[in-house]
Write a protein that holds these residues in place. Sequence first.
Motif, PDB file in Angstrom:
ATOM      1  N   LYS A   1       0.812  -1.222   0.000  1.00  0.00           N
ATOM      2  CA  LYS A   1       0.000   0.000   0.000  1.00  0.00           C
ATOM      3  C   LYS A   1       0.843   1.269   0.000  1.00  0.00           C
ATOM      4  N   SER A   2       2.150   1.149   0.125  1.00  0.00           N
ATOM      5  CA  SER A   2       3.001   2.330   0.225  1.00  0.00           C
ATOM      6  C   SER A   2       2.923   3.266  -0.984  1.00  0.00           C
ATOM      7  N   PRO A   3       2.718   2.781  -2.231  1.00  0.00           N
ATOM      8  CA  PRO A   3       2.579   3.737  -3.338  1.00  0.00           C
ATOM      9  C   PRO A   3       1.387   4.687  -3.168  1.00  0.00           C
ATOM     10  N   PHE A   4       0.385   4.293  -2.370  1.00  0.00           N
ATOM     11  CA  PHE A   4      -0.757   5.180  -2.136  1.00  0.00           C
ATOM     12  C   PHE A   4      -0.362   6.426  -1.352  1.00  0.00           C
ATOM     13  N   SER A   5       0.804   6.431  -0.720  1.00  0.00           N
ATOM     14  CA  SER A   5       1.254   7.641  -0.046  1.00  0.00           C
ATOM     15  C   SER A   5       1.705   8.693  -1.059  1.00  0.00           C
TER      16      SER A   5
ATOM     17  N   THR B   1      -0.022   0.641 -11.101  1.00  0.00           N
ATOM     18  CA  THR B   1      -0.172  -0.651 -11.768  1.00  0.00           C
ATOM     19  C   THR B   1       0.811  -1.661 -11.188  1.00  0.00           C
ATOM     20  N   VAL B   2       0.348  -2.894 -11.030  1.00  0.00           N
ATOM     21  CA  VAL B   2       1.196  -3.988 -10.572  1.00  0.00           C
ATOM     22  C   VAL B   2       1.135  -5.096 -11.616  1.00  0.00           C
TER      23      VAL B   2
ATOM     24  N   TYR C   1      -2.581  -5.730 -12.745  1.00  0.00           N
ATOM     25  CA  TYR C   1      -3.614  -5.213 -11.851  1.00  0.00           C
ATOM     26  C   TYR C   1      -3.572  -3.692 -11.803  1.00  0.00           C
ATOM     27  N   ASN C   2      -4.730  -3.076 -11.664  1.00  0.00           N
ATOM     28  CA  ASN C   2      -4.831  -1.647 -11.406  1.00  0.00           C
ATOM     29  C   ASN C   2      -5.171  -1.492  -9.926  1.00  0.00           C
ATOM     30  N   MET C   3      -4.339  -0.782  -9.204  1.00  0.00           N
ATOM     31  CA  MET C   3      -4.556  -0.494  -7.795  1.00  0.00           C
ATOM     32  C   MET C   3      -5.031   0.959  -7.702  1.00  0.00           C
TER      33      MET C   3
ATOM     34  N   GLU D   1       6.428  -6.314 -10.641  1.00  0.00           N
ATOM     35  CA  GLU D   1       6.783  -4.961 -11.064  1.00  0.00           C
ATOM     36  C   GLU D   1       5.688  -4.018 -10.595  1.00  0.00           C
ATOM     37  N   VAL D   2       6.069  -2.965  -9.906  1.00  0.00           N
ATOM     38  CA  VAL D   2       5.128  -1.951  -9.451  1.00  0.00           C
ATOM     39  C   VAL D   2       5.448  -0.672 -10.215  1.00  0.00           C
TER      40      VAL D   2
END
Length: 86
Positions: free
Chosen positions: A14-18, A24-25, A36-38, A63-64
Amino acid sequence: MCNELIGGFGIGSKSPFSFTDQFTVTAWQSGGRRIYNMFKNERLEPQVILLSQSKSKEPDGLEVSVPVGPEKFNDFNITVRYSKLV
């Protein structure tokens, strides 16, 4: 002991949400590739949607991809340079 543990707590996913509301993952596992789309929903809760699934000959991995605007390039450059010194 805590300093010897890596992963498994759910914080990293969840860290990219910061930094952004959407990223995308891509996951490669056992001969398959899933994208996946986050994103955050209307209540700002993390959500995930499978965008595509296919066969792959790539090795297992993850890959993030986090979208970054050009205005943040210098910030990242400074952070990476500093982290190499520490």
